[in-house]
Design a protein around this motif. Structure first.
Motif, PDB file in Angstrom:
ATOM      1  N   LEU A  32     -12.365  13.750  -7.567  1.00  0.00           N
ATOM      2  CA  LEU A  32     -12.375  12.566  -6.797  1.00  0.00           C
ATOM      3  C   LEU A  32     -13.644  11.793  -7.603  1.00  0.00           C
ATOM      4  O   LEU A  32     -12.424  10.449  -7.591  1.00  0.00           O
ATOM      5  N   ASP A  33     -13.718  11.994  -8.740  1.00  0.00           N
ATOM      6  CA  ASP A  33     -14.846  10.901  -9.605  1.00  0.00           C
ATOM      7  C   ASP A  33     -13.517  10.893 -10.183  1.00  0.00           C
ATOM      8  O   ASP A  33     -12.938   8.776 -10.790  1.00  0.00           O
TER       9      ASP A  33
ATOM     10  N   HIS B 216     -13.838  21.268  -0.212  1.00  0.00           N
ATOM     11  CA  HIS B 216     -15.112  20.184  -1.119  1.00  0.00           C
ATOM     12  C   HIS B 216     -14.747  21.157  -2.441  1.00  0.00           C
ATOM     13  O   HIS B 216     -15.238  20.225  -3.665  1.00  0.00           O
TER      14      HIS B 216
ATOM     15  N   THR C 275      -3.083   0.816  -3.966  1.00  0.00           N
ATOM     16  CA  THR C 275      -1.827  -0.556  -4.302  1.00  0.00           C
ATOM     17  C   THR C 275      -1.607  -0.595  -5.775  1.00  0.00           C
ATOM     18  O   THR C 275      -0.141  -0.883  -6.038  1.00  0.00           O
ATOM     19  N   ASP C 276      -2.229  -0.223  -6.878  1.00  0.00           N
ATOM     20  CA  ASP C 276      -2.132   0.596  -7.781  1.00  0.00           C
ATOM     21  C   ASP C 276      -2.118   1.627  -8.206  1.00  0.00           C
ATOM     22  O   ASP C 276      -3.039   2.369  -8.010  1.00  0.00           O
TER      23      ASP C 276
ATOM     24  N   LYS D 199       0.795  -1.176  -0.306  1.00  0.00           N
ATOM     25  CA  LYS D 199      -0.183   0.032  -0.147  1.00  0.00           C
ATOM     26  C   LYS D 199       0.653   1.257   0.000  1.00  0.00           C
ATOM     27  O   LYS D 199       2.225   1.366   0.926  1.00  0.00           O
TER      28      LYS D 199
ATOM     29  N   SER E 105     -11.719   7.956  -8.003  1.00  0.00           N
ATOM     30  CA  SER E 105     -12.312   6.501  -7.232  1.00  0.00           C
ATOM     31  C   SER E 105     -11.954   5.745  -8.869  1.00  0.00           C
ATOM     32  O   SER E 105     -12.013   4.873  -8.601  1.00  0.00           O
ATOM     33  N   SER E 106     -11.949   6.490 -10.164  1.00  0.00           N
ATOM     34  CA  SER E 106     -11.843   5.548 -11.540  1.00  0.00           C
ATOM     35  C   SER E 106     -10.550   5.247 -11.317  1.00  0.00           C
ATOM     36  O   SER E 106     -10.244   4.116 -12.119  1.00  0.00           O
ATOM     37  N   LEU E 107      -9.492   5.217 -10.648  1.00  0.00           N
ATOM     38  CA  LEU E 107      -8.233   4.795 -11.138  1.00  0.00           C
ATOM     39  C   LEU E 107      -8.179   3.866  -9.556  1.00  0.00           C
ATOM     40  O   LEU E 107      -6.901   2.907  -9.769  1.00  0.00           O
ATOM     41  N   GLY E 108      -9.180   3.992  -9.266  1.00  0.00           N
ATOM     42  CA  GLY E 108      -9.445   2.126  -8.294  1.00  0.00           C
ATOM     43  C   GLY E 108      -8.419   2.767  -6.799  1.00  0.00           C
ATOM     44  O   GLY E 108      -7.799   2.237  -6.015  1.00  0.00           O
TER      45      GLY E 108
END
Lengths: 421, 429
Positions: free
Chosen positions: A81-82, A69, A107-108, A34, A85-88
Motif C-alpha cells: 500500500l505504501d 488487510h 492518472t500516471d 484516469k 501510494s509512493s507512485l501517486g
C-alpha cells in the motif's frame, strides 16, 4: 476474445478467459485520463466453511477481511500500500459477503503500479508477527462500525431474515473471532481460494483491449489451473428467522429497516432485479403517494432508502428510514405495499419510473471506477452489466406485477429498529 | 475541457464547463453569504422550503415527477461552510441527450427547472407557504438533533466550535432549534429576498452542449425582477488575514457519550509566518502529516502502534487550521496523543525523508490531475478559485506544489501549535 456492445449508451466490453481459468475484462473509455484496475477474488466473508480433499474445514468469522488487510505485507519488508501510494496512485482493497477485491486508480504510473498490484496479490507473506500487529487495527475497525447506528440496524435486519448463512455475521468478524485467526488460517484460505479460476481482472480507461490484456498476462505468475476449494453452502430455509429485532443506541430519533426475504431466483434474475427496483419506487419512492403522506404528515424527514441485493446464496430487499413513530410508518408502508400488490400499478407510473431507472443505469457508466466495479460484481453473479439495458426494453407491467406478488409476501417481512436509549 | 465565464446584467456569474467526457450534464447553483448567527437558521431552512414547490410546479410531487420524466434527473440542495462564508448549494444532474432515445432537450429542461425552484418560489400574499415552512421546521429540527448520531463527525464539529465559539466558522450550518419559534413564513420570505439580493451567485453548467443555445437560455434569468438591483455583500476569505495567536495552554476537552470507540480530534493552528503564500507548503505539510498511506499518522498511529483504523488530517485553507482525526481504544488516549505529538515534533525537527516529500508531491499532483475526471470536483475547484483572494489554475497549483522544499516545510512546522484536543469517551479517564 468476446466483444459485447451496447449501442444505446455507446459502450463495449471485451472479455477473455485464460487457460488458467482467470477472466479478463476491459471497458475502454477513450479520451479519459484516469485508469482503473480491480482484481476480484470470488471469496468473501460468507465463505467460512469449505472442503479440501474431502476434508471439511471451518474457519472463524472475519478471515476473508483479515486476509485482505494482510495481503499488502511483502517478504522484503515493504508494504505494498505504501509502495502504491509512493507512485501517486489511489490504491485500496475491500471485502464483501461474496468477494475480496484489490484495486487502484490513477492518472500516471499505471504500469509500474500494476507490477506491484499483481506482485502482492500473487505472493502472500504472513508471519506470526505481522498477523499479530494487524489485530489492533482490525479491532478498531470493528469498534468503529459498532458506533454506527446504520450498521446496527442493517446487520439486525439480516439477522432477522437469515437463520444459517454467514450473511448474519459482520464482514470483519467480531473482536472475539479475530483472536482465533493466525498465519496458518490465512495461508489455508489464500491457497484454497486465490486461484486463477477464482479471479477476475477488470480494467477501465483509455486502453486498447488487446494491449492491456497482454500486459496483464505478462504479470500473471501461473498459467496452469489450480484446484479451488469447494465452498460448503449452509442450508437456508425460505422462511424468515424472526419477525422483529429491536435494539437501543445513543441516537436522537429511531431508525428502521423493513426487509423482505426473497427466495434465491434461479432464472431471470436481472429482470427480477429491475422489477423490484421499479416496484420499490412506485411503493415508497419520492413521487409516491405514500412518501407524500408520510413526509407532509411530518412522519419522515427525507426520502426512504431502498435496495435489492442478491447472489447465488441470498436475495432480499430493504426499505429504510428515520422516524419518531416507527409503528405508524411501518404499518402504512406494509398496507401500501399490500394494496399495490393487490391492485397492480398504473401504465403511467410504470413508464415514468422506467425512465428514472434507465437514467440511473446510464449514470453508472460515467466513472471508470463504477463501471469496472459493476462489471466485476455482476460477472461473479453470472450476469453482465449490459443485460440490464437489454432486459429493460422487453420488461412489461404484468411481469413486474408478477414479481411483486412473489417478493412482497408479508410472511417474509421483517422489521429491524434501533431506538434511542 | 473548455470553460467560458460571463456575468449576467444582474451580476450572476455563469461558468460554462464544456466537455464530452460524461454521460450526464451537471448544473450547480451556489449562493454564497457571510456566516452570521442572526440568520443562519433561516438560511438553513430556505433551501428545503424551496424544494417543496415553485411557481410552475407547486408541490414536491410535481417536481419529483418532472425529474423522473427527465430520465431520473436528480435535484438536491445542501449547505457548506467555507471559511466565514455559508454556501447554499443546489444541484441538478440529468442524462445527456446523446445517451437517450429521441430528442429530449434534457439540459434545457434542467436549466429551467433549477432556476424555477431557486428564483421563482411559490408565494402567497407576499410570504412563503405556511404549511411548507412549518413542516420544514419540524424536519430540520430532527436533522439538527441527529447530528450527535454520527459520533465521528460530531467530534469534529465540537472541536471546531470550541475553537471559534458561536460565530463565523464555529456556527452550525444547520442552524439552531431555539431560533425556530421566531421564524414564520413571512420573515423567512423576507430573508430569502435578502439572500437573493445580497449573495454572490455562481451558476455552473458542466457537460456536452451548444454554448450559444445554453447562453441564451441562461440569459432569460435577466428578466426575473427578483434579481434586479442585486448588491453582493460577500467577502472573500483571505487566509493571510486570518491571524492566529499562540495560545499558552492547550485546551483539552473530554465529552462523555455512549461510544464503543473513542473519537479523537486535534485542532492545530497555523500561526503567522514569513513564508508568503504558504498554502502549498501547508498542503505538503498536511500530506506528510496525515493524508494518505505514507503519512506519518497512518504509519505511526496505525501501522506501527496498531492503535487506530483511521488516522488522518485535513487542512482548512481559509481558517489556517489542520484537524487530526482518529478512532481509538478509549484506554489508549494518552498513548495516541503522545504519538501524534511526536509526529508534530518530528516534522519540526526535519525528521522526514526526501522520499516522504516526493511521495507527498506525487499524491497531491495526482489529486489535481483527477480534478478533470469528475464533474462535481471540477465545479468545486473552479468555485474555490472564484472565492479565493489569490486564484490559481490546476497547472499553477501543480507547479507550486512541485517547488516546495524541505526547508520550507520545516520552517512552516515551527509555527504550528495545538489549539484544542477533543475526545469523546464513555468514561472518565
Amino acid at each position: 476474445m468476446q466483444i459485447i456492445e451496447n449501442n444505446l449508451i455507446k459502450e463495449k466490453v471485451y472479455i477473455e478467459k485464460l487457460e488458467n481459468g482467470m477472466t479478463l475484462m476491459c471497458i475502454p473509455k477513450k479520451g479519459i485520463s484516469k485508469k482503473y484496475i480491480i482484481i476480484g477474488v470470488n471469496y468473501g466473508s460468507n465463505d467460512n466453511k469449505f472442503e479440501v480433499d474431502g476434508q471439511k474445514i471451518e474457519i472463524p468469522e472475519g478471515v476473508a477481511h483479515y486476509l485482505e488487510h494482510k495481503m499488502f505485507e511483502q517478504e522484503n519488508g515493504r508494504n505494498s500500500l505504501d509502495v502504491l501510494s509512493s507512485l501517486g496512485v489511489n490504491a485500496n482493497a475491500f471485502t464483501t459477503n461474496d468477494l475480496t477485491a484489490y484495486l487502484f486508480g490513477c492518472t500516471d504510473n499505471f504500469y509500474e503500479a500494476m507490477d506491484e498490484l499483481f506482485d502482492y496479490v500473487q505472493s502472500p507473506y504472513f508471519t506470526d508477527e505481522n498477523v499479530e500487529k494487524e489485530r489492533g487495527i482490525i479491532r478498531q475497525e470493528i469498534q468503529m462500525y459498532k458506533d454506527e447506528p446504520q450498521t446496527e440496524v442493517y446487520m439486525n435486519a439480516l439477522r432477522a431474515m437469515y437463520k444459517n448463512i454467514a450473511l448474519r455475521d459482520d464482514i470483519a468478524g467480531t473482536v472475539e473471532s479475530i483472536e482465533k485467526i493466525d498465519k496458518d488460517t490465512l495461508y489455508k484460505c489464500y491457497n484454497n481460494f486465490y486461484t486463477p479460476e477464482n479471479m477476475t481482472v477488470v480494467v477501465s480507461g483509455d486502453f486498447v483491449p488487446e494491449e492491456i490484456f497482454k500486459e496483464i498476462k505478462s504479470r500473471i505468475k501461473t498459467d496452469k489451473k489450480v484446484m479451488t476449494a469447494k465452498k460448503i453452502k449452509e442450508k437456508e430455509p425460505e422462511e424468515i428467522n424472526q419477525e422483529k429485532i429491536e435494539t437501543k443506541m445513543d441516537i436522537s430519533t429511531p431508525i428502521f429497516i423493513i426487509g423482505y426475504k426473497d427466495k434465491v431466483p434461479d432464472k431471470e434474475i436481472v429482470k427480477r432485479h429491475i422489477s423490484v427496483e421499479i416496484l420499490l419506487e412506485i411503493m415508497v419512492g419520492n413521487s409516491s403517494e405514500l412518501y407524500k403522506e408520510l413526509y407532509e404528515g411530518g412522519l419522515i424527514h427525507y426520502e426512504l432508502g431502498t435496495n435489492y441485493e442478491f447472489s447465488a446464496d441470498y436475495a432480499f430487499c430493504m426499505i429504510q428510514g428515520q422516524t419518531c413513530d416507527v409503528e405508524t410508518v411501518t404499518k402504512r408502508v406494509k398496507e401500501k405495499i399490500d394494496e399495490i400488490i393487490k391492485n397492480g400499478i398504473s401504465e403511467e407510473e410504470f413508464d415514468r419510473i422506467k425512465k428514472k431507472i434507465y437514467g440511473f443505469y446510464v449514470r453508472d457508466f460515467d466513472s471508470v471506477e463504477t463501471v469496472a466495479n459493476t462489471f466485476l460484481i455482476d460477472h461473479l453473479k453470472g450476469i453482465n452489466a449490459f443485460d440490464y439495458f437489454e432486459e429493460f426494453l422487453s420488461l412489461t407491467k404484468e411481469y413486474v406485477e408478477k414479481v411483486g406478488r412473489e417478493v412482497f409476501d408479508s410472511e417474509n417481512m421483517i422489521l429491524s429498529v434501533v431506538n434511542p436509549k | 475541457m473548455q470553460q467560458i465565464d460571463f456575468k449576467l446584467n444582474n451580476e450572476i456569474k455563469v461558468h460554462l464547463i464544456k466537455n464530452d467526457k460524461y454521460k450526464t450534464d451537471l448544473l450547480a447553483l451556489f449562493l454564497t453569504v457571510p456566516l452570521q448567527r442572526e440568520n443562519i437558521t433561516k438560511n438553513a431552512l430556505i433551501p428545503i422550503v424551496l424544494k417543496r414547490g415553485c411557481n410552475k410546479l407547486k408541490t414536491q410531487n410535481e417536481i419529483n415527477e418532472k425529474l423522473e420524466e427527465m430520465y431520473g434527473a436528480v435535484f438536491d440542495a445542501g449547505l457548506d461552510k467555507t471559511g466565514d462564508n455559508l454556501i447554499i448549494k443546489f444541484y441538478l444532474e440529468s442524462i445527456n441527450d446523446n445517451f437517450l432515445p429521441g430528442d429530449n432537450q434534457n439540459i434545457e429542461k434542467a436549466i429551467e427547472l433549477i432556476t424555477n425552484i431557486v428564483f421563482e418560489p411559490l408565494i402567497e400574499n407576499g410570504s412563503f407557504i405556511k404549511e411548507f415552512v412549518d413542516s420544514e421546521k419540524n424536519n430540520l429540527k430532527v436533522i439538527i438533533e441527529s447530528k450527535k448520531d454520527n459520533k465521528d463527525r460530531y467530534a469534529l464539529d465540537r472541536c471546531i466550535n470550541s475553537i471559534y465559539g458561536d460565530n463565523g466558522y464555529g456556527l452550525s450550518k444547520l442552524g439552531y432549534i431555539e431560533d425556530f419559534e421566531s421564524i414564520d413564513e413571512k420573515n423567512l420570505y423576507q430573508e430569502y429576498l435578502k439572500l437573493i439580493k445580497n449573495s454572490k451567485i455562481d451558476f455552473f453548467i458542466s457537460g456536452n452542449f451548444d454554448e450559444e443555445k445554453i447562453s441564451i437560455k441562461v440569459k432569460s434569468l435577466e428578466n426575473n425582477s427578483l434579481l434586479n438591483n442585486r448588491e453582493e455583500i460577500f467577502k472573500k476569505n483571505d487566509f493571510r488575514e486570518e491571524k492566529k495567536e499562540k495560545t499558552d495552554e492547550i485546551k483539552e476537552i473530554k465529552e462523555k457519550m455512549d461510544v464503543t470507540q473513542g473519537k479523537l480530534v486535534i485542532g492545530l493552528d497555523i500561526l503567522p509566518n514569513n513564508l508568503g503564500d504558504y498554502r502549498f507548503i501547508a498542503a505538503m505539510y498536511n500530506t506528510i502529516l496525515g493524508d494518505g498511506a505514507n503519512s506519518k499518522l497512518f504509519q505511526n498511529v496505525r501501522e506501527k502502534a496498531g492503535l487506530a483504523y483511521t488516522a488522518k488530517s485535513n487542512y482548512i485553507i481559509q481558517k489556517n487550521n489542520i484537524f487530526i482525526r482518529c478512532g481509538i481504544e478509549i484506554d489508549n488516549y494518552n498513548k495516541a496523543v503522545d504519538i501524534i505529538k511526536e509526529q508534530l515534533e518530528d516534522i519540526k525537527n526535519g525528521n522526514f525523508s526526501d522520499d516522504d516529500i516526493e511521495n507527498g508531491k506525487k499524491y497531491i499532483v495526482s489529486g489535481i490531475k483527477s480534478i478533470y475526471e469528475e464533474q462535481d470536483t471540477e465545479i468545486i475547484f473552479s468555485y474555490g478559485q472564484e472565492i479565493s483572494p489569490i486564484p490559481v489554475t490546476p497547472e499553477e497549483y501543480k507547479d507550486r506544489i512541485k517547488k516546495v522544499t524541505k526547508e520550507q516545510i520545516v520552517e512552516f512546522a515551527q509555527n504550528i501549535c495545538i489549539n484544542t484536543i477533543y475526545f469523546i469517551t464513555d468514561k472518565n479517564i
